[in-house]
Design an enzyme around this catalytic site. Structure first.
Site, PDB file in Angstrom:
ATOM      1  N   THR A   2       4.150   2.431   5.894  1.00 39.72           N
ATOM      2  CA  THR A   2       2.653   2.134   5.991  1.00 39.72           C
ATOM      3  C   THR A   2       1.841   3.076   6.812  1.00 39.72           C
ATOM      4  O   THR A   2       2.469   3.336   7.806  1.00 39.72           O
ATOM      5  CB  THR A   2       2.699   0.410   6.382  1.00 39.72           C
ATOM      6  OG1 THR A   2       1.386   0.396   6.602  1.00 39.72           O
ATOM      7  CG2 THR A   2       3.398   0.325   7.433  1.00 39.72           C
ATOM      8  N   ASP A  36       1.972  -0.676  12.085  1.00 41.14           N
ATOM      9  CA  ASP A  36       1.761  -2.025  12.740  1.00 41.14           C
ATOM     10  C   ASP A  36       3.108  -2.737  12.531  1.00 41.14           C
ATOM     11  O   ASP A  36       3.323  -3.927  12.758  1.00 41.14           O
ATOM     12  CB  ASP A  36       0.826  -2.755  11.892  1.00 41.14           C
ATOM     13  CG  ASP A  36       0.897  -3.088  10.272  1.00 41.14           C
ATOM     14  OD1 ASP A  36       1.724  -2.408   9.726  1.00 41.14           O
ATOM     15  OD2 ASP A  36       0.202  -3.743   9.840  1.00 41.14           O
ATOM     16  N   GLY A  78       0.782  -1.232  -0.189  1.00 40.04           N
ATOM     17  CA  GLY A  78       0.268   0.126   0.160  1.00 40.04           C
ATOM     18  C   GLY A  78       0.818   1.195   0.027  1.00 40.04           C
ATOM     19  O   GLY A  78       1.851   1.422   0.586  1.00 40.04           O
ATOM     20  N   ARG A  96       0.891  -4.769  -5.816  1.00 37.49           N
ATOM     21  CA  ARG A  96       1.020  -6.099  -5.077  1.00 37.49           C
ATOM     22  C   ARG A  96       1.327  -6.963  -6.193  1.00 37.49           C
ATOM     23  O   ARG A  96       0.855  -6.928  -7.266  1.00 37.49           O
ATOM     24  CB  ARG A  96      -0.249  -6.345  -4.411  1.00 37.49           C
ATOM     25  CG  ARG A  96      -0.661  -5.359  -3.466  1.00 37.49           C
ATOM     26  CD  ARG A  96      -1.851  -5.578  -2.494  1.00 37.49           C
ATOM     27  NE  ARG A  96      -2.184  -4.426  -1.586  1.00 37.49           N
ATOM     28  CZ  ARG A  96      -1.884  -3.885  -0.564  1.00 37.49           C
ATOM     29  NH1 ARG A  96      -0.704  -4.203   0.185  1.00 37.49           N
ATOM     30  NH2 ARG A  96      -2.389  -2.916  -0.175  1.00 37.49           N
TER      31      ARG A  96
HETATM   32  P1  ATP Z   1       0.629  -2.519   3.443  1.00 37.58           P
HETATM   33  O1  ATP Z   1       0.926  -2.714   4.922  1.00 37.58           O
HETATM   34  O2  ATP Z   1       0.441  -1.158   3.066  1.00 37.58           O
HETATM   35  O3  ATP Z   1      -0.458  -3.449   3.041  1.00 37.58           O
HETATM   36  P2  ATP Z   1       2.508  -4.517   2.698  1.00 37.58           P
HETATM   37  O4  ATP Z   1       4.007  -4.479   2.292  1.00 37.58           O
HETATM   38  O5  ATP Z   1       2.294  -5.342   3.797  1.00 37.58           O
HETATM   39  O6  ATP Z   1       2.097  -3.085   2.581  1.00 37.58           O
HETATM   40  P3  ATP Z   1       1.737  -6.582   0.904  1.00 37.58           P
HETATM   41  O7  ATP Z   1       0.737  -6.555  -0.248  1.00 37.58           O
HETATM   42  O8  ATP Z   1       1.124  -7.420   2.169  1.00 37.58           O
HETATM   43  O9  ATP Z   1       1.931  -5.192   1.321  1.00 37.58           O
HETATM   44  O10 ATP Z   1       2.841  -7.093   0.427  1.00 37.58           O
HETATM   45  C1  ATP Z   1       3.589  -6.289  -0.604  1.00 37.58           C
HETATM   46  C2  ATP Z   1       4.156  -7.474  -1.500  1.00 37.58           C
HETATM   47  O11 ATP Z   1       5.269  -8.313  -0.916  1.00 37.58           O
HETATM   48  C3  ATP Z   1       3.004  -8.698  -2.068  1.00 37.58           C
HETATM   49  O12 ATP Z   1       2.380  -8.210  -3.148  1.00 37.58           O
HETATM   50  C4  ATP Z   1       4.288  -9.821  -2.393  1.00 37.58           C
HETATM   51  O13 ATP Z   1       4.724  -9.523  -3.733  1.00 37.58           O
HETATM   52  C5  ATP Z   1       5.237  -9.469  -1.514  1.00 37.58           C
HETATM   53  N1  ATP Z   1       5.044 -10.628  -0.358  1.00 37.58           N
HETATM   54  C6  ATP Z   1       4.224 -10.649   0.437  1.00 37.58           C
HETATM   55  N2  ATP Z   1       4.343 -11.757   1.332  1.00 37.58           N
HETATM   56  C7  ATP Z   1       5.313 -12.610   0.672  1.00 37.58           C
HETATM   57  C8  ATP Z   1       5.437 -13.908   0.750  1.00 37.58           C
HETATM   58  N3  ATP Z   1       5.334 -14.670   1.654  1.00 37.58           N
HETATM   59  N4  ATP Z   1       6.738 -14.403  -0.335  1.00 37.58           N
HETATM   60  C9  ATP Z   1       6.916 -13.566  -1.239  1.00 37.58           C
HETATM   61  N5  ATP Z   1       6.610 -12.343  -1.410  1.00 37.58           N
HETATM   62  C10 ATP Z   1       5.803 -11.925  -0.723  1.00 37.58           C
END
Ligand code: ATP
Length: 324
Positions: free
Chosen positions: A129, A133, A14, A75
Site C-alpha cells: 500500500t 499505514d 488499492g 474491492r
Molecule cells: P488499501 O490500503 O490500498 O486501500 P486495503 O487492503 O486496505 O488496501 P480494502 O478495500 O480496505 O483495501 O480491503 C480489501 C478487501 O478486503 C475488501 O474489498 C474486502 O473484500 C476485504 N475486507 C476488508 N475488510 C473486511 C472485513 N471486515 N471482512 C471481510 N473482508 C474484508
C-alpha cells in the site's frame, strides 16, 4: 506433519507499485521449493468467482519494472459475508491450494484474518500500500515510489509557485496517515505539512499563520493529507481565503499510485515475497511480513491491523525548523 504442495497468491485493495515484484518473488520462491503456484485474479473477488490460474516461472517474467498488478485487484463486498467466504474456501479446496499469500493493506489483512480463523487456513500477508499505514513494518511496498512521485510533482509546482510568487496547497494521498505528506514535504523542501495525526492536537493552520509562513519568502508550498480530519487541500484553502490569502490547490490524485517502482520498492517486495513463502513453509500463519531496521519481522494480523502506526513527530519539528 504439514505438507504444503500448492500456494495461491492474490493482490487486493488499492494497487501499489512493487506488487508485481512481490508476485514474482512469491512465484519463484515457491517453485524453487517445489511447490505449485496458482494466481488468483482480482483479489477476493476472483477467489469467489474462481478466477484461478496456474503460474510458472515465465508467468512472472518481465514484470518487476511495472507498476500496478498483473493479476489485477478489486474491492469485494461478498467476501465480507460468511456465504462469500465459504464460496471462496470451496474454490481454494477445489483448486488444491493449501496456503495463501495475500498482498494488500489493512482491509485485505482484516479479511484474511477472519477467513483464516473460520476455515483454519494458512495465510501470510505482504504489506502492499502506498500509504505506509501498517503497524509493525517500517515501510510498505509502494510507499517509496509514491513518495518519489510526490517529490517530482512538487518540484514542478515550485517552479510556477516561485515564478508567480504564490501559495500552493498540494493534496496527497494517505487516508488517515500523514507519512506521504510529512516526508513528501521534507524531501521537496515544502514549507509545511498538514497531517491528520497532528491536526487532532493543534490547529496546524493557525500555527502556520502565527509563524508567518510567507513572511520571508515570496512563495510557499504546503502539503496536505487527503483526509476528513485535515479537511483536505480544499478545506484548508477555504479557511485561508476567509483570512485573506489566495491559495492555489493541486490535488495529485491517482498519479501517486502508478508508475515504475523505485529500486527500493523492488528490493523490498523481493525480500518480503521470499520471506512470505518461507514463513508458510515454516508453518507460520495469520501474520504479515514486515521490515524493521532492515530485518524481516513477522507481525500477527491482529497487531498489523489494529495498532496505530505513529508518525515520528520529531520529523515534523525538523520540517518546521528547515522552513524558516
Ligand atoms: P488499501 O490500503 O490500498 O486501500 P486495503 O487492503 O486496505 O488496501 P480494502 O478495500 O480496505 O483495501 O480491503 C480489501 C478487501 O478486503 C475488501 O474489498 C474486502 O473484500 C476485504 N475486507 C476488508 N475488510 C473486511 C472485513 N471486515 N471482512 C471481510 N473482508 C474484508
Amino acid at each position: 506433519m504439514y505438507n504444503m504442495k500448492c500456494i495461491g497468491v492474490l493482490t487486493s485493495g488499492g494497487d501499489a507499485p512493487g506488487m508485481n515484484a512481490a508476485i514474482r518473488a512469491v512465484t519463484r520462491t515457491a517453485i524453487f521449493n517445489n511447490l505449485q503456484v496458482k494466481a488468483i485474479y482480482r483479489g477476493y473477488k476472483g477467489l469467489i468467482t474462481n478466477e484461478i490460474v496456474p503460474f510458472q516461472t515465465e508467468s512472472v517474467s518481465n514484470i518487476i519494472q511495472h507498476g500496478g498488478t498483473i493479476i489485477k485487484t478489486a474491492r469485494c463486498v461478498e467476501f465480507r459475508t460468511p456465504e462469500g467466504r465459504k464460496q471462496a474456501y470451496d474454490n481454494l479446496v477445489k483448486g488444491g491450494i493449501d496456503g495463501l499469500v495475500v498482498i494488500g493493506g489493512d482491509g485485505t489483512f482484516t479479511g484474511a484474518r477472519i477467513f483464516a480463523q473460520e476455515f483454519n487456513f494458512p495465510i501470510v500477508g505482504i504489506p502492499g500500500t502506498i500509504d505506509n499505514d501498517l503497524y509493525g513494518t517500517d515501510t510498505t511496498i509502494g510507499y517509496d515510489t509514491a513518495l518519489n512521485t510526490i517529490v517530482e510533482a512538487v518540484d514542478k509546482i515550485r517552479d510556477t509557485a516561485s515564478s508567480h510568487e504564490r501559495l500552493f496547497l498540494v493534496e496527497v494521498m494517505g487516508r488517515d496517515a500523514g507519512f506521504l505528506a510529512l516526508y513528501g514535504a521534507l524531501a521537496s523542501g515544502a514549507e509545511a505539512a498538514i497531517i491528520p495525526e497532528i491536526v487532532t492536537e493543534v490547529d496546524q493552520l493557525e500555527q502556520l499563520i502565527q509563524h508567518g509562513f510567507r513572511k520571508s519568502k515570496n512563495s510557499s508550498i504546503v502539503l496536505v493529507s487527503e483526509s476528513e480530519i485535515t479537511g483536505g487541500a480544499m478545506g484548508i484553502a477555504n479557511r485561508l481565503k476567509e483570512k485573506g490569502y489566495n491559495p492555489h490547490v493541486t490535488i495529485l490524485g491517482h498519479i501517486q499510485r502508478g508508475g515504475s517502482p523505485t529500486a527500493n520498492d523492488r528490493i523490498l517486495a523481493s525480500r518480503i515475497g521470499v520471506a512470505a513463502v518461507d514463513a508458510l513453509l515454516d508453518e507460520q500463519r495469520s501474520i504479515m511480513i514486515g521490515i524493521v531496521n532492515n530485518e524481516i519481522v513477522h507481525v500477527p494480523f491482529n497487531k498489523a491491523i489494529k495498532d496505530e502506526k505513529p508518525v515520528d513527530k520529531y520529523m515534523f519539528d525538523v520540517l518546521r525548523l528547515l522552513s524558516i
